[in-house]
Design a protein around this motif. Structure first.
Motif, mmCIF file in Angstrom:
data_model
loop_
_atom_site.group_PDB
_atom_site.id
_atom_site.type_symbol
_atom_site.label_atom_id
_atom_site.label_comp_id
_atom_site.label_asym_id
_atom_site.label_seq_id
_atom_site.Cartn_x
_atom_site.Cartn_y
_atom_site.Cartn_z
ATOM 1 N N UNK A 161 -6.745 8.267 -11.005
ATOM 2 C CA UNK A 161 -5.541 8.088 -10.180
ATOM 3 C C UNK A 161 -5.902 8.252 -8.700
ATOM 4 N N UNK A 174 -7.211 1.873 -2.478
ATOM 5 C CA UNK A 174 -6.223 0.975 -1.854
ATOM 6 C C UNK A 174 -5.699 1.505 -0.522
ATOM 7 N N UNK A 175 -5.912 2.792 -0.209
ATOM 8 C CA UNK A 175 -5.333 3.319 1.036
ATOM 9 C C UNK A 175 -6.350 3.909 2.011
ATOM 10 N N UNK A 176 -7.426 4.475 1.506
ATOM 11 C CA UNK A 176 -8.365 5.182 2.390
ATOM 12 C C UNK A 176 -9.599 4.322 2.698
ATOM 13 N N UNK A 197 -10.136 1.309 2.381
ATOM 14 C CA UNK A 197 -9.837 -0.030 2.894
ATOM 15 C C UNK A 197 -10.156 -0.144 4.391
ATOM 16 N N UNK A 198 -10.196 0.992 5.072
ATOM 17 C CA UNK A 198 -10.466 0.978 6.514
ATOM 18 C C UNK A 198 -11.955 0.852 6.836
ATOM 19 N N UNK A 205 4.261 3.384 -7.814
ATOM 20 C CA UNK A 205 4.271 3.171 -6.361
ATOM 21 C C UNK A 205 5.163 4.220 -5.696
ATOM 22 N N UNK A 219 3.488 7.564 -5.690
ATOM 23 C CA UNK A 219 2.210 7.575 -4.956
ATOM 24 C C UNK A 219 2.363 7.324 -3.468
ATOM 25 N N UNK A 250 -0.375 7.963 -0.590
ATOM 26 C CA UNK A 250 -1.037 6.776 -0.014
ATOM 27 C C UNK A 250 -0.896 6.755 1.502
ATOM 28 N N UNK A 304 -3.426 9.220 2.863
ATOM 29 C CA UNK A 304 -4.770 8.646 2.777
ATOM 30 C C UNK A 304 -4.951 7.556 3.821
ATOM 31 N N UNK A 305 -3.888 6.764 3.997
ATOM 32 C CA UNK A 305 -3.938 5.646 4.942
ATOM 33 C C UNK A 305 -4.237 6.161 6.346
ATOM 34 N N UNK A 307 1.631 0.084 2.640
ATOM 35 C CA UNK A 307 1.164 1.318 1.991
ATOM 36 C C UNK A 307 -0.107 1.084 1.180
ATOM 37 N N UNK A 308 -0.511 -0.148 1.017
ATOM 38 C CA UNK A 308 -1.766 -0.419 0.296
ATOM 39 C C UNK A 308 -2.235 -1.840 0.521
ATOM 40 N N UNK A 309 -3.556 -2.004 0.546
ATOM 41 C CA UNK A 309 -4.107 -3.350 0.685
ATOM 42 C C UNK A 309 -5.112 -3.577 -0.432
#
Lengths: 115, 264
Positions: A13, A20-22, A24-25, B37, B40, B44, B47-48, B118-120
């Motif tokens: 998880x 998908x969030x960290x 990706x940068x 989603x 999370x 997210x 984290x982003x 929020x996500x890619x």
């Protein structure tokens, strides 16, 4: 066993969220090689299958859990929008790895040990 | 009676695939995705932000060698921009007067919904945004940046979230035109954050750096949204059309806030 499965669920998880969030940068996780992005869950499932004990079912469980989180957080790479796609793909990869290990790798290691 | 292991594996596979088919056909998979989603999105977001800050930090370190050269180049650019700025200010003033006179504000033309990413998922050229069915979104709606740059369109809608298909997605295709050249073509996604303009009539002269905007043909996107710049032109004597690679105006790494056009 239950404790291990719980750890695996949390691990995959967090890995899916990080992917998908960290990560990706960072450019290494963008299209790095032949238009394929680095997929941490895929790599983890393959590594678990390669290094687990011969008769363990941990590889299958990890492919189910990893595939489930990939199905949720990632779109399939062949443009098919089917929930369960990654579970099926990862299970097939697990079956393939186990077959190769059982038929071709472990007998050679055993023979080497005897010699 | 003991069943053979191949039979067991076959039975489990059939059951598993049937289960997934039922899950997809009933639409319950969308509910599951929406639930995940929802729980999370706070993690997210954290984290982003962390990833964004960290990548900025590492980028600064890796680029420190070129800083002096870059600094000189930037100084020159600033001078050019200052001159341009003065000219633009005059144009802005004129534009405002015209807008007021005609009553054609952006908000009047487009009904917008602001959303946060929020996500890619770079592997499939999609983005996840925090607006969904509850905000009135439906599949096919155009997604743009605050600078009117086209990012893509909504491909899937959940209760509180939506998936955006970026224009570079292999399934993406729409009519586009090259500004000031009267040349119309079809912009197609290539995957891997790349896209190209196809079916440009051979007799139309196009140059690298030309700006590509959306066309009203096809009705997928409103006219005049910025798509990108022509980068690499491919001409062939045999082919009746020419092709050109487009460098998109948006930077996938810097995208954070997007606007979804509900009405145009």
């Amino acid at each position: 066993m239950v404790k291990n499965i719980l750890i695996l669920i949390i691990f995959f998880y967090i890995l899916a969220l990080l992917q998908t969030s960290f990560f990706i940068h960072f450019s290494v996780f963008l299209k790095s090689w032949a238009n394929w992005a680095l997929n941490l869950i895929f790599i983890s499932v393959i590594l678990i299958n390669l290094f687990e004990a011969g008769k363990s079912y941990f590889g299958y469980i990890s492919s189910l859990i990893g595939g489930f989180f990939l199905d949720i957080f990632s779109n399939s790479f062949i443009e098919i929008n089917f929930f369960g796609f990654y579970i099926i793909i990862l299970t097939l990869i697990t079956l393939f790895i186990k077959l190769i290990l059982k038929r071709y790798v472990r007998p050679v290691i055993r023979l080497g040990g005897q010699g | 009676m003991k069943l053979p292991s191949s039979f067991k594996i076959g039975l489990i596979s059939v059951l598993l695939i049937s289960f997934f088919i039922v899950l997809n056909l009933t639409g319950f998979s969308k509910e599951i995705k929406n639930f995940f989603y929802l729980i999370s999105s706070p993690i997210q977001k954290t984290f982003w932000r962390a990833g964004d800050n960290m990548s900025d930090f590492f980028e600064a370190i890796s680029q420190s060698k070129n800083l002096k050269k870059e600094n000189e180049e930037l100084k020159l650019k600033i001078q050019a921009f200052l001159a341009e700025n003065i000219a633009l200010k005059d144009l802005k003033k004129e534009n405002e007067i015209l807008r007021e006179a005609l009553g054609i504000g952006l908000e009047k033309n487009f009904k917008l919904v602001i959303s946060q990413i929020i996500g890619k998922d770079i592997s499939s050229d999609t983005i996840l945004v925090n607006k969904g069915l509850n905000d009135g979104l439906t599949p096919g709606l155009p997604v743009i940046t605050s600078q009117k740059i086209l990012v893509g369109k909504i491909s899937e809608v959940y209760k509180n979230f939506s998936k955006v298909m970026i224009i570079s997605n292999k399934e993406s295709s729409f009519d586009a035109e090259i500004e000031n050249r009267e040349a119309i073509g079809i912009a197609k996604g290539k995957g891997g954050l790349k896209l190209y303009l196809d079916f440009i009539p051979k007799e139309k002269e196009i140059l690298e750096g030309d700006i590509v905007v959306t066309s009203a043909l096809g009705g997928i996107f409103p006219k005049g949204l910025l798509v990108g710049q022509i980068k690499d032109i491919k001409r062939s004597d045999i082919e009746p059309f020419q092709q050109a690679e487009i460098s998109p105006f948006f930077n996938i790494k810097e995208l954070e806030t997007l606007f979804i056009l509900i009405n145009w």
